[in-house]
Each structure stands twice: as C-alpha cells, then as structure tokens.
Design a protein around this motif. Structure first.
Motif, PDB file in Angstrom:
ATOM      1  N   ILE A  98       8.879  10.509  -3.900  1.00 35.46           N
ATOM      2  CA  ILE A  98       9.748  11.444  -3.163  1.00 35.46           C
ATOM      3  C   ILE A  98       8.922  12.582  -2.573  1.00 35.46           C
ATOM      4  O   ILE A  98       9.072  12.948  -1.403  1.00 35.46           O
ATOM      5  N   VAL A  99       8.027  13.129  -3.386  1.00 32.51           N
ATOM      6  CA  VAL A  99       7.182  14.224  -2.912  1.00 32.51           C
ATOM      7  C   VAL A  99       6.257  13.744  -1.797  1.00 32.51           C
ATOM      8  O   VAL A  99       6.046  14.440  -0.799  1.00 32.51           O
ATOM      9  N   TRP A 100       5.695  12.544  -1.971  1.00 35.66           N
ATOM     10  CA  TRP A 100       4.835  11.965  -0.931  1.00 35.66           C
ATOM     11  C   TRP A 100       5.607  11.795   0.373  1.00 35.66           C
ATOM     12  O   TRP A 100       5.101  12.140   1.457  1.00 35.66           O
ATOM     13  N   GLU A 101       6.829  11.277   0.285  1.00 34.86           N
ATOM     14  CA  GLU A 101       7.634  11.054   1.490  1.00 34.86           C
ATOM     15  C   GLU A 101       7.950  12.372   2.187  1.00 34.86           C
ATOM     16  O   GLU A 101       7.874  12.471   3.418  1.00 34.86           O
ATOM     17  N   MET A 102       8.278  13.401   1.410  1.00 32.48           N
ATOM     18  CA  MET A 102       8.567  14.698   2.022  1.00 32.48           C
ATOM     19  C   MET A 102       7.314  15.299   2.657  1.00 32.48           C
ATOM     20  O   MET A 102       7.372  15.855   3.753  1.00 32.48           O
ATOM     21  N   GLY A 103       6.186  15.182   1.982  1.00 36.51           N
ATOM     22  CA  GLY A 103       4.944  15.682   2.558  1.00 36.51           C
ATOM     23  C   GLY A 103       4.596  14.972   3.849  1.00 36.51           C
ATOM     24  O   GLY A 103       4.121  15.587   4.817  1.00 36.51           O
ATOM     25  N   ARG A 104       4.846  13.648   3.870  1.00 36.40           N
ATOM     26  CA  ARG A 104       4.564  12.860   5.074  1.00 36.40           C
ATOM     27  C   ARG A 104       5.480  13.279   6.224  1.00 36.40           C
ATOM     28  O   ARG A 104       5.027  13.478   7.354  1.00 36.40           O
ATOM     29  N   ARG A 105       6.761  13.432   5.942  1.00 31.15           N
ATOM     30  CA  ARG A 105       7.718  13.796   6.989  1.00 31.15           C
ATOM     31  C   ARG A 105       7.501  15.218   7.512  1.00 31.15           C
ATOM     32  O   ARG A 105       7.715  15.480   8.688  1.00 31.15           O
ATOM     33  N   GLN A 106       7.072  16.094   6.616  1.00 37.62           N
ATOM     34  CA  GLN A 106       6.863  17.487   7.002  1.00 37.62           C
ATOM     35  C   GLN A 106       5.437  17.752   7.484  1.00 37.62           C
ATOM     36  O   GLN A 106       5.093  18.880   7.816  1.00 37.62           O
ATOM     37  N   ARG A 107       4.615  16.716   7.468  1.00 39.81           N
ATOM     38  CA  ARG A 107       3.225  16.824   7.925  1.00 39.81           C
ATOM     39  C   ARG A 107       2.472  17.935   7.187  1.00 39.81           C
ATOM     40  O   ARG A 107       1.797  18.769   7.792  1.00 39.81           O
ATOM     41  N   MET A 108       2.588  17.920   5.873  1.00 42.53           N
ATOM     42  CA  MET A 108       1.916  18.907   5.039  1.00 42.53           C
ATOM     43  C   MET A 108       0.661  18.283   4.438  1.00 42.53           C
ATOM     44  O   MET A 108       0.741  17.301   3.698  1.00 42.53           O
ATOM     45  N   ALA A 109      -0.485  18.843   4.750  1.00 39.88           N
ATOM     46  CA  ALA A 109      -1.756  18.280   4.287  1.00 39.88           C
ATOM     47  C   ALA A 109      -1.905  18.413   2.780  1.00 39.88           C
ATOM     48  O   ALA A 109      -2.413  17.509   2.115  1.00 39.88           O
ATOM     49  N   GLU A 110      -1.459  19.551   2.228  1.00 38.85           N
ATOM     50  CA  GLU A 110      -1.560  19.776   0.781  1.00 38.85           C
ATOM     51  C   GLU A 110      -0.254  20.359   0.270  1.00 38.85           C
ATOM     52  O   GLU A 110       0.352  21.216   0.898  1.00 38.85           O
ATOM     53  N   LEU A 111       0.172  19.858  -0.893  1.00 43.06           N
ATOM     54  CA  LEU A 111       1.384  20.341  -1.520  1.00 43.06           C
ATOM     55  C   LEU A 111       0.994  21.199  -2.731  1.00 43.06           C
ATOM     56  O   LEU A 111       0.160  20.788  -3.542  1.00 43.06           O
ATOM     57  N   ILE A 112       1.600  22.385  -2.845  1.00 44.19           N
ATOM     58  CA  ILE A 112       1.302  23.289  -3.948  1.00 44.19           C
ATOM     59  C   ILE A 112       2.415  23.178  -4.986  1.00 44.19           C
ATOM     60  O   ILE A 112       3.589  23.406  -4.681  1.00 44.19           O
ATOM     61  N   VAL A 113       2.036  22.821  -6.206  1.00 42.23           N
ATOM     62  CA  VAL A 113       2.998  22.607  -7.288  1.00 42.23           C
ATOM     63  C   VAL A 113       3.052  23.846  -8.180  1.00 42.23           C
ATOM     64  O   VAL A 113       2.014  24.347  -8.625  1.00 42.23           O
ATOM     65  N   ARG A 118      17.589  11.312  -1.987  1.00 41.36           N
ATOM     66  CA  ARG A 118      16.962  10.699  -3.156  1.00 41.36           C
ATOM     67  C   ARG A 118      16.774  11.749  -4.246  1.00 41.36           C
ATOM     68  O   ARG A 118      16.101  12.756  -4.048  1.00 41.36           O
ATOM     69  N   GLY A 119      17.366  11.515  -5.407  1.00 43.89           N
ATOM     70  CA  GLY A 119      17.182  12.400  -6.533  1.00 43.89           C
ATOM     71  C   GLY A 119      17.798  13.773  -6.351  1.00 43.89           C
ATOM     72  O   GLY A 119      18.683  13.992  -5.527  1.00 43.89           O
ATOM     73  N   GLY A 120      17.314  14.721  -7.160  1.00 43.79           N
ATOM     74  CA  GLY A 120      17.838  16.071  -7.117  1.00 43.79           C
ATOM     75  C   GLY A 120      17.011  16.973  -6.230  1.00 43.79           C
ATOM     76  O   GLY A 120      15.788  16.856  -6.171  1.00 43.79           O
ATOM     77  N   VAL A 121      17.699  17.887  -5.536  1.00 43.32           N
ATOM     78  CA  VAL A 121      17.037  18.866  -4.669  1.00 43.32           C
ATOM     79  C   VAL A 121      17.626  20.235  -4.971  1.00 43.32           C
ATOM     80  O   VAL A 121      18.833  20.445  -4.845  1.00 43.32           O
ATOM     81  N   GLY A 122      16.781  21.157  -5.384  1.00 37.34           N
ATOM     82  CA  GLY A 122      17.231  22.508  -5.650  1.00 37.34           C
ATOM     83  C   GLY A 122      16.455  23.498  -4.802  1.00 37.34           C
ATOM     84  O   GLY A 122      15.225  23.455  -4.768  1.00 37.34           O
ATOM     85  N   LEU A 123      17.162  24.389  -4.102  1.00 39.72           N
ATOM     86  CA  LEU A 123      16.518  25.370  -3.239  1.00 39.72           C
ATOM     87  C   LEU A 123      16.518  26.747  -3.910  1.00 39.72           C
ATOM     88  O   LEU A 123      17.564  27.223  -4.361  1.00 39.72           O
ATOM     89  N   TYR A 124      15.337  27.363  -3.949  1.00 36.59           N
ATOM     90  CA  TYR A 124      15.184  28.692  -4.540  1.00 36.59           C
ATOM     91  C   TYR A 124      14.465  29.591  -3.528  1.00 36.59           C
ATOM     92  O   TYR A 124      13.293  29.940  -3.705  1.00 36.59           O
ATOM     93  N   PRO A 125      15.165  29.971  -2.449  1.00 37.80           N
ATOM     94  CA  PRO A 125      14.512  30.751  -1.378  1.00 37.80           C
ATOM     95  C   PRO A 125      13.977  32.099  -1.847  1.00 37.80           C
ATOM     96  O   PRO A 125      12.950  32.562  -1.356  1.00 37.80           O
ATOM     97  N   ALA A 126      14.656  32.737  -2.794  1.00 37.12           N
ATOM     98  CA  ALA A 126      14.192  34.047  -3.260  1.00 37.12           C
ATOM     99  C   ALA A 126      12.864  33.948  -4.003  1.00 37.12           C
ATOM    100  O   ALA A 126      12.094  34.908  -4.056  1.00 37.12           O
ATOM    101  N   HIS A 127      12.594  32.769  -4.548  1.00 39.99           N
ATOM    102  CA  HIS A 127      11.355  32.557  -5.304  1.00 39.99           C
ATOM    103  C   HIS A 127      10.348  31.695  -4.543  1.00 39.99           C
ATOM    104  O   HIS A 127       9.242  31.459  -5.037  1.00 39.99           O
TER     105      HIS A 127
END
Length: 212
Positions: free
Chosen positions: A89-104, A152-161
């Motif tokens: 899921i994370v890989w697919e989102m990174g691919r769609r958003q064209r993000m070279a590196e994802l920060i966890v 796919r799966g759960g998605v939670g948005l935390y814009p303040a954080h």
C-alpha cells in the motif's frame, strides 16, 4: 542501511535454504517493470531501506527482513516481520504520488509503546501492518484524497501533526482521531506463519549485527 549490503549473506542463506525447494528470495526478477522498489527512512532511528522488496511474483524475504528492522519499535528496538500487504500500500501511494523517499514516523509498536502513545487497543501497528508517514503540508490534501480513493486498508489523516496513517487492515477512514468504521477487536498478535518466523529471525540477526 543499504539494500545490497550483504554482511549477513551466509546467515540469511542458511535461514532461507530448504532442501529441494527454491526460496522466494532467490527467484530471478521478471523485469524492471514488474519489480517493486521502495525507499523509506525512519525519522526517529535514521534507519533506511532503498531497493527492491518484491520481484513481481513474490516478496523478497531478505528485503522484508531488512524492512522489518528499519520499521522496528523505536523504544525497544524489538522487531516483527512486517506485513507485505502494508508495504504494498505504501509502495503504491509513493508510486502514484511520485515520492522518491517516504519518511516513516511509526511502524511496528510493542503493546507497551502503543499504550504510551495512546494508540488504539486493536492498532494495526501491533501487527506490524501499519505505517505513519510524514507528509508535507503542500501535498497533504492530495495524498490523503488519493489514499482514500485507493480503497485499501485503513487511512487516517492527522494534518495538525503532519502525518498520514496507512494500514492493511479493514477498509476504513478517519481524520484527526475522529470516529471510524469499527474494526474487529483482536486479542493479541496473530500466530506467526513459518515464513514470518524466518523473517523475524533474520531481522533479529540483522539488528544484532548492527549493534556490534
């Protein structure tokens, strides 16, 4: 950490090898277009992974062991083999958003860590099936909308954080800790499969070598 540093080659080979069988980790890559490559870094520990974790037919067990180490509990260093579906899921989102590196910001959590951060009692983090990704304000709304649409799966948005939660559990969504579709309550982590147990041992060995 780099995907192709094989300081534990002999160890991982011994763990994966089975007489008369071929490990998923040794399958030849079908081709660059089928291989799934991901680059991520844990903000707390600085541990990083960059490389192919799936060859298009099956997950690479050695790569998954390395990812499990990168996504270990940051308080204790404890590892648990990470769910491939969550990484997908994370890989697919990174691919769609064209993000070279994802920060966890958060990957696997022990029960003690989950209580300390006030995580849900049935959090997918407990199963190594969730990642909280740091997302910049500029792309936050677009990323969140795309994650919802992925379905796919759960998605939670935390814009303040400044982070978005992605997991491979039941399909549900929430914003800023608001109400979500109910997820089944699970008492404790599920049983480990033989493949997951092998990944656990490799991740523990990798962590032990890094501490030397």
């Amino acid at each position: 950490m780099r995907r192709r540093i094989f300081c534990i080659t002999s160890l991982t080979t011994a763990l994966l090898a089975k007489p008369g069988s071929t490990s998923a980790a040794t399958l030849p890559l079908p081709g660059p277009s089928d291989a799934r490559r991901i680059q991520l870094r844990h903000a707390a520990s600085g541990a990083a992974f960059s490389g192919i974790y799936h060859n298009g037919r099956a997950a690479d067990l050695v790569a998954m062991a390395e990812l499990s180490e990168v996504l270990a509990d940051t308080r204790t260093g404890e590892t648990r083999s990470f769910d491939v579906a969550a990484i997908d899921i994370v890989w697919e989102m990174g691919r769609r958003q064209r993000m070279a590196e994802l920060i966890v910001l958060s990957g696997y959590r022990t029960e003690a860590t989950n209580r300390e951060v006030n995580g849900a009692v049935n959090s997918q983090h407990l199963r190594a099936a969730a990642l909280d990704l740091q997302i910049s304000r500029a792309r936050f709304d677009n990323f969140g909308e795309a994650a919802f649409k992925l379905g796919r799966g759960g998605v939670g948005l935390y814009p303040a954080h400044g982070f978005i939660h992605l997991d491979s559990g039941p399909v549900r969504r929430w914003i800023d800790g608001g109400p979500a579709l109910a997820a089944p309550v699970v008492k404790g982590p599920p049983p480990r499969t033989p493949a997951e147990q092998r990944i656990d041992r490799m991740a523990e060995a990798w962590a032990s070598l890094r501490r030397r």
